[in-house]
Scaffold this active site. Sequence first.
Site, PDB file in Angstrom:
ATOM      1  N   TYR A 154       5.482  15.645   9.163  1.00 38.39           N
ATOM      2  CA  TYR A 154       5.719  15.408   7.732  1.00 38.39           C
ATOM      3  C   TYR A 154       5.471  13.943   7.389  1.00 38.39           C
ATOM      4  O   TYR A 154       4.785  13.618   6.409  1.00 38.39           O
ATOM      5  CB  TYR A 154       7.151  15.810   7.371  1.00 38.39           C
ATOM      6  CG  TYR A 154       7.519  15.527   5.926  1.00 38.39           C
ATOM      7  CD1 TYR A 154       7.088  16.370   4.913  1.00 38.39           C
ATOM      8  CD2 TYR A 154       8.301  14.424   5.585  1.00 38.39           C
ATOM      9  CE1 TYR A 154       7.428  16.122   3.579  1.00 38.39           C
ATOM     10  CE2 TYR A 154       8.644  14.171   4.272  1.00 38.39           C
ATOM     11  CZ  TYR A 154       8.206  15.012   3.271  1.00 38.39           C
ATOM     12  OH  TYR A 154       8.537  14.755   1.958  1.00 38.39           O
ATOM     13  N   TYR A 400       3.521 -22.467  -1.561  1.00 35.13           N
ATOM     14  CA  TYR A 400       3.670 -21.372  -2.526  1.00 35.13           C
ATOM     15  C   TYR A 400       3.728 -20.032  -1.795  1.00 35.13           C
ATOM     16  O   TYR A 400       4.571 -19.178  -2.091  1.00 35.13           O
ATOM     17  CB  TYR A 400       2.499 -21.395  -3.505  1.00 35.13           C
ATOM     18  CG  TYR A 400       2.647 -20.435  -4.662  1.00 35.13           C
ATOM     19  CD1 TYR A 400       3.462 -20.756  -5.752  1.00 35.13           C
ATOM     20  CD2 TYR A 400       1.984 -19.219  -4.670  1.00 35.13           C
ATOM     21  CE1 TYR A 400       3.599 -19.879  -6.814  1.00 35.13           C
ATOM     22  CE2 TYR A 400       2.111 -18.333  -5.722  1.00 35.13           C
ATOM     23  CZ  TYR A 400       2.919 -18.672  -6.801  1.00 35.13           C
ATOM     24  OH  TYR A 400       3.064 -17.795  -7.858  1.00 35.13           O
TER      25      TYR A 400
END
Length: 506
Positions: A154, A400
Amino acid sequence: MTQGGRIVMVTGAAAGIGLASAVAFAGVGDRVILVDRDGEAARGAAARMGGAAVALPVDVSDEEGVRRAVAAVARDHGRIDVLISNAGVVDPAAHSVLDLPLDVLDRLIAVNVEGGFLVSREVARVMAAQAGGGAIVHLASGAALRALPNRAAYSMTKAAILGLVRATACEWASGGITVNAVLPGYTATEILLALEAQGRFDRARAAAAVPLGRLADPADIASAILHVAGARYMTGASLVVDGGVDAFGGAGAASAAPAPIAPDAGPAIVTGGASGIGAAIAKRLAADGRKVVILDREPTPGGITLDIADHAAVGQAVTEIAARHGPPAILVNNAGVADAFAPTVTQERADFRRVFDVNATAALLTARAVAPHMVAAGGGTIVNLSSIAASGGLPTRNAYCAAKAGVTMLTRSLACEWAAHGIRVNAVAPGYIATPGVAALERAGKRDLSAVRRRIPLGRLGTPEEIAATVAWLASPASAYVTGSVWHVDGGWTAYGDAGPASDIR
């Protein structure tokens, strides 16, 4: 393509998340086609929904049946604006791989993977030929991200959906078609309730693994699907709606009881809200009826002028806001600064620290200043602005990138730590956005963004308003089951993995 008047196909629509999604789209005025292999159940659901819905019996693993059904919808309604590819099956016996019957494996692949491929392929042909493109939302699962005992097959099929989403999002972007995946956590669908009645599902144990302390209602997932289907700068994204399960990394229980539902009242604080994305967020929240207070270095009407890296000033401002307007219900940590765009070996420590402090440290300390007020009020919501720089390296922009990666993990950590207090914490990761400042630089010839546009599958920069729409949704009660999640709104930037310009793909 706005809500209301759209033609929406939902597969697996006779029950559970599919039916809840159909009801949500009908509720905003869309025309919904309920596709399900159980024709009688689909017709019954459509009848209960009234004139807003029609039923169409189809097994999504039947290629010719899918082809005929999609052609019929296009013929009868003139177009297909949205596809919700929700149909799926599970292995109810939860076989181990060694004991898994091949017919069960084949059915999982045929419905969960091939079904999604077949339906989206046929619908994309229609969308590509019509004005305005369309939106496709596939239902994956939290099982695509986390291994579950005796659910290998699954989980494999649900992870496969994520690859399908990324590939088709990049391939179909030039035609105006967005493709995204929503990943639900444990949801109280009929399938799960039946397993519980058979003694094969332990609700209490499952709920304890969820930071928010409860299973999702199908309507929680449908609300996310509705938002994603209307988000035009979001494509190729995997959007987790699981109550914080994927964010949790602890060894013990994630919760002891259901988290309180935060009151939908109180002011919103937006840092860096004087311009750009922050200004768009403040405007959107105000339009939604919220009292908004901006914290920014630049003066704003009714706002507080400060340096967001001045933690004492931020604490004082939060106290003042709570005294004047009541406990903050929403915090949007948006304030940020850019690097110097210089080679790392030439950068000074002070410059690195300034960028990191404004983008990351300030988000932590502002959240810490607001949290006690939210706890006293019974909860609240925090939305942090991360970035595509959190997951992709940008040369010469080390501070950053480091800061935004830090913001992503801060989001996940705070979501788990504060869930018990009714505080949800999420992040939005924008791509390249056409803020007024960026647009001015481009008009003046000081920045060439042509290469950036070519790298974006959708072929354009996003707008501040598109980021604001997702921030506002995450800050609203409509996202009540979303916490610890990062939502990429980047035009497909993160999804693209090929060589060459992304926007040239046809």
